[in-house]
Design a protein around this motif. Structure first.
Motif, PDB file in Angstrom:
ATOM      1  N   ALA A 119      -4.934   4.319   0.930  1.00 48.69           N
ATOM      2  CA  ALA A 119      -3.880   3.360   0.583  1.00 48.69           C
ATOM      3  C   ALA A 119      -3.635   2.372   1.721  1.00 48.69           C
ATOM      4  CB  ALA A 119      -2.592   4.090   0.234  1.00 48.69           C
TER       5      ALA A 119
ATOM      6  N   SER B  27       0.825  -1.211   0.000  1.00 50.05           N
ATOM      7  CA  SER B  27       0.000   0.000   0.000  1.00 50.05           C
ATOM      8  C   SER B  27       0.859   1.261   0.000  1.00 50.05           C
ATOM      9  CB  SER B  27      -0.943  -0.004   1.208  1.00 50.05           C
ATOM     10  OG  SER B  27      -0.215   0.051   2.408  1.00 50.05           O
TER      11      SER B  27
ATOM     12  N   HIS C   3      -6.358  -0.695   1.068  1.00 49.44           N
ATOM     13  CA  HIS C   3      -5.514  -1.699   0.417  1.00 49.44           C
ATOM     14  C   HIS C   3      -4.646  -2.455   1.416  1.00 49.44           C
ATOM     15  CE1 HIS C   3      -6.673  -0.586  -3.595  1.00 49.44           C
ATOM     16  NE2 HIS C   3      -6.497   0.683  -3.282  1.00 49.44           N
ATOM     17  N   GLY C   4      -4.221  -1.813   2.477  1.00 48.39           N
ATOM     18  CA  GLY C   4      -3.347  -2.472   3.441  1.00 48.39           C
ATOM     19  C   GLY C   4      -4.092  -3.348   4.429  1.00 48.39           C
TER      20      GLY C   4
END
Length: 83
Positions: A34, A19, A38-39
């Motif tokens: 991010a 990310s 995504h992480g």
């Protein structure tokens, strides 16, 4: 359970690096999206997908530990001179 903790930590580390790389390359413009989407969300989904495989991989024979009695209990000992 130690293996499960190590796998979860590795998955979290890889997803956070991914990310941050997405943020650095300009694919994501917001750090919150991010890392958060995504992480962490990818980590949760990866852990849920990997738990059944990790639980099936553990064998009861591997958890016995070391023994001086070998596989067949009537075959003797590894200390041959000390009978």
């Amino acid at each position: 359970m130690e293996t499960l903790r190590v796998v979860i930590a590795a998955i979290l580390g890889v997803n956070l690096i991914y990310s941050i790389a997405m943020l650095g390359l300009g694919v994501e413009s917001s750090m919150l999206v991010a890392i958060g989407v995504h992480g962490l969300a990818s980590t949760v989904l990866d852990v849920i997908a990997s738990i059944p495989f990790l639980l099936m991989a553990g064998s009861p024979a591997a958890q016995r530990g070391f023994s001086s009695r070998g596989f067949g209990y009537g075959r003797g000992s590894r200390f041959k001179g000390l009978k």
